[in-house]
Design a protein around this motif. Sequence first.
Motif, PDB file in Angstrom:
ATOM      1  N   ALA A 121      -0.973 -18.397   5.149  1.00 18.16           N
ATOM      2  CA  ALA A 121      -1.874 -18.067   5.590  1.00 18.16           C
ATOM      3  C   ALA A 121      -2.907 -17.035   5.259  1.00 18.16           C
ATOM      4  O   ALA A 121      -4.229 -16.760   4.933  1.00 18.16           O
ATOM      5  N   ARG A 122      -1.601 -15.810   5.304  1.00 19.59           N
ATOM      6  CA  ARG A 122      -2.427 -14.636   5.568  1.00 19.59           C
ATOM      7  C   ARG A 122      -1.126 -14.604   4.051  1.00 19.59           C
ATOM      8  O   ARG A 122      -0.311 -13.704   3.578  1.00 19.59           O
ATOM      9  N   PRO A 123      -3.015 -14.503   2.858  1.00 22.59           N
ATOM     10  CA  PRO A 123      -1.778 -14.443   1.385  1.00 22.59           C
ATOM     11  C   PRO A 123      -1.123 -12.700   0.809  1.00 22.59           C
ATOM     12  O   PRO A 123      -1.032 -12.408  -0.070  1.00 22.59           O
ATOM     13  N   VAL A 124      -1.917 -11.702   1.730  1.00 18.41           N
ATOM     14  CA  VAL A 124      -1.228 -10.573   1.958  1.00 18.41           C
ATOM     15  C   VAL A 124      -0.291  -9.943   3.411  1.00 18.41           C
ATOM     16  O   VAL A 124      -1.455 -10.683   4.371  1.00 18.41           O
ATOM     17  N   LEU A 125       0.864  -9.331   2.680  1.00 14.61           N
ATOM     18  CA  LEU A 125       1.562  -9.124   4.096  1.00 14.61           C
ATOM     19  C   LEU A 125       1.778  -7.793   3.632  1.00 14.61           C
ATOM     20  O   LEU A 125       1.782  -6.878   2.219  1.00 14.61           O
ATOM     21  N   PHE A 126       1.568  -6.961   4.890  1.00 10.49           N
ATOM     22  CA  PHE A 126       2.094  -5.149   5.150  1.00 10.49           C
ATOM     23  C   PHE A 126       3.188  -5.035   5.616  1.00 10.49           C
ATOM     24  O   PHE A 126       2.992  -3.981   6.755  1.00 10.49           O
ATOM     25  N   PRO A 127       4.511  -5.792   4.566  1.00  8.24           N
ATOM     26  CA  PRO A 127       5.437  -4.879   5.810  1.00  8.24           C
ATOM     27  C   PRO A 127       5.832  -3.709   5.438  1.00  8.24           C
ATOM     28  O   PRO A 127       7.411  -2.745   5.994  1.00  8.24           O
ATOM     29  N   ASP A 128       5.173  -2.853   4.703  1.00 10.37           N
ATOM     30  CA  ASP A 128       5.798  -0.834   4.024  1.00 10.37           C
ATOM     31  C   ASP A 128       6.860  -1.434   3.278  1.00 10.37           C
ATOM     32  O   ASP A 128       7.419  -2.284   2.641  1.00 10.37           O
ATOM     33  N   LEU A 129       7.122  -0.343   2.327  1.00 16.76           N
ATOM     34  CA  LEU A 129       7.847  -0.050   1.629  1.00 16.76           C
ATOM     35  C   LEU A 129       9.343   0.026   2.401  1.00 16.76           C
ATOM     36  O   LEU A 129       9.393   1.812   2.888  1.00 16.76           O
ATOM     37  N   ASP A 130      10.001  -0.121   1.764  1.00 17.93           N
ATOM     38  CA  ASP A 130      11.355  -0.147   3.091  1.00 17.93           C
ATOM     39  C   ASP A 130      12.633  -0.434   1.821  1.00 17.93           C
ATOM     40  O   ASP A 130      12.288  -1.312   1.043  1.00 17.93           O
ATOM     41  N   ALA A 131      13.189   0.564   1.685  1.00 19.48           N
ATOM     42  CA  ALA A 131      14.533   0.626   0.988  1.00 19.48           C
ATOM     43  C   ALA A 131      15.486  -0.616   1.175  1.00 19.48           C
ATOM     44  O   ALA A 131      16.407  -1.214   0.105  1.00 19.48           O
ATOM     45  N   SER A 132      15.370  -1.153   2.423  1.00 21.83           N
ATOM     46  CA  SER A 132      16.396  -2.497   2.655  1.00 21.83           C
ATOM     47  C   SER A 132      16.169  -3.150   2.172  1.00 21.83           C
ATOM     48  O   SER A 132      16.408  -4.782   1.190  1.00 21.83           O
ATOM     49  N   GLN A 161      16.103 -15.444   3.578  1.00 27.62           N
ATOM     50  CA  GLN A 161      16.666 -14.115   4.142  1.00 27.62           C
ATOM     51  C   GLN A 161      15.676 -13.289   3.918  1.00 27.62           C
ATOM     52  O   GLN A 161      14.761 -12.316   4.859  1.00 27.62           O
ATOM     53  N   LEU A 162      15.598 -13.234   2.122  1.00 33.55           N
ATOM     54  CA  LEU A 162      14.427 -11.710   1.727  1.00 33.55           C
ATOM     55  C   LEU A 162      13.470 -12.275   2.221  1.00 33.55           C
ATOM     56  O   LEU A 162      12.782 -11.309   3.132  1.00 33.55           O
ATOM     57  N   LEU A 163      12.265 -13.351   2.459  1.00 32.89           N
ATOM     58  CA  LEU A 163      11.192 -14.358   2.972  1.00 32.89           C
ATOM     59  C   LEU A 163      11.108 -13.702   4.542  1.00 32.89           C
ATOM     60  O   LEU A 163       9.829 -13.072   4.897  1.00 32.89           O
ATOM     61  N   VAL A 164      12.038 -13.663   4.906  1.00 34.04           N
ATOM     62  CA  VAL A 164      11.913 -13.960   6.783  1.00 34.04           C
ATOM     63  C   VAL A 164      12.184 -12.601   7.234  1.00 34.04           C
ATOM     64  O   VAL A 164      11.275 -11.693   7.616  1.00 34.04           O
ATOM     65  N   ALA A 165      12.437 -11.322   6.187  1.00 32.51           N
ATOM     66  CA  ALA A 165      13.136  -9.919   6.510  1.00 32.51           C
ATOM     67  C   ALA A 165      11.461  -9.268   5.889  1.00 32.51           C
ATOM     68  O   ALA A 165      11.051  -8.282   6.400  1.00 32.51           O
ATOM     69  N   LEU A 166      10.271  -9.698   4.759  1.00 31.63           N
ATOM     70  CA  LEU A 166       9.595  -9.481   4.642  1.00 31.63           C
ATOM     71  C   LEU A 166       8.404  -9.980   5.903  1.00 31.63           C
ATOM     72  O   LEU A 166       7.987  -8.820   5.921  1.00 31.63           O
ATOM     73  N   HIS A 167       8.838 -10.907   6.086  1.00 28.68           N
ATOM     74  CA  HIS A 167       7.362 -11.372   7.300  1.00 28.68           C
ATOM     75  C   HIS A 167       7.906 -10.751   8.687  1.00 28.68           C
ATOM     76  O   HIS A 167       7.253 -10.390   8.964  1.00 28.68           O
ATOM     77  N   ALA A 168       8.918 -10.614   8.433  1.00 26.80           N
ATOM     78  CA  ALA A 168       9.317  -9.853  10.207  1.00 26.80           C
ATOM     79  C   ALA A 168       9.171  -8.459   9.714  1.00 26.80           C
ATOM     80  O   ALA A 168       8.604  -7.710  10.963  1.00 26.80           O
ATOM     81  N   ALA A 169       9.375  -7.308   8.371  1.00 27.95           N
ATOM     82  CA  ALA A 169       8.490  -6.523   8.656  1.00 27.95           C
ATOM     83  C   ALA A 169       7.235  -6.513   8.711  1.00 27.95           C
ATOM     84  O   ALA A 169       6.849  -5.271   9.147  1.00 27.95           O
ATOM     85  N   ASP A 170       6.394  -7.337   8.630  1.00 28.50           N
ATOM     86  CA  ASP A 170       5.181  -7.924   8.435  1.00 28.50           C
ATOM     87  C   ASP A 170       4.452  -7.291  10.163  1.00 28.50           C
ATOM     88  O   ASP A 170       3.668  -6.881  10.365  1.00 28.50           O
ATOM     89  N   ALA A 171       5.353  -8.223  10.498  1.00 23.87           N
ATOM     90  CA  ALA A 171       5.216  -8.498  12.292  1.00 23.87           C
ATOM     91  C   ALA A 171       5.090  -6.898  12.899  1.00 23.87           C
ATOM     92  O   ALA A 171       4.631  -6.595  13.938  1.00 23.87           O
TER      93      ALA A 171
END
Length: 195
Positions: A121-132, A161-171
Amino acid sequence: HVIFGQMERGSLAGIEWGTVYRSTAPVQSVALARKPTTRGGYVDRVMPHAYVVVYVLSGTGVFTDWHGRQHLLRAGCAAQMPAGLVHSVVHNPDGQWAEAWITLDGRFGTLLAELGTIDIARPVLFPDLDASLIERFAQLRTNLRDLPDRDLPQTLAAAHQLLVALHAADARRGSVDPQEKLIEHACSLLCRNWR
């Protein structure tokens, strides 16, 4: 393997650029790609059987989602493109665009959304630039390239795991960019000039 330390905006030194495609795998492609051209992107694309996430590493652009809403993309944003929905990505013609992307079988994206793992439902996430996160893309690309066909299902767990990490960083960032209204206004002004 690519080793990353502390990430500074605009610093993409040490990245091994390239794309791996395996169309018969559940993870169909993974890339770390620079697009130094003066024109780029695509308009009104539909990927009927693929879920795609584009993580912007540098540059700016505009993402038009399946509702016709425009979102300014910049380093640290991630645009989601669910299977079967029309979308557009046009990057600024300044030659600075770089991205990481992953393409999954669309059924996996649908399942993850139904399970609540990802929020389409959120087309764009904002996880920020993260080396990991960049390292996860790089490792997944290496695995997709090097694993024999019989071991390709392992890439699905890494993609999850990558998708979970993107969403967690966004949260962790509060889910909504505090400058969202200003960015949307800038986006609409930029879009008028690009057409």
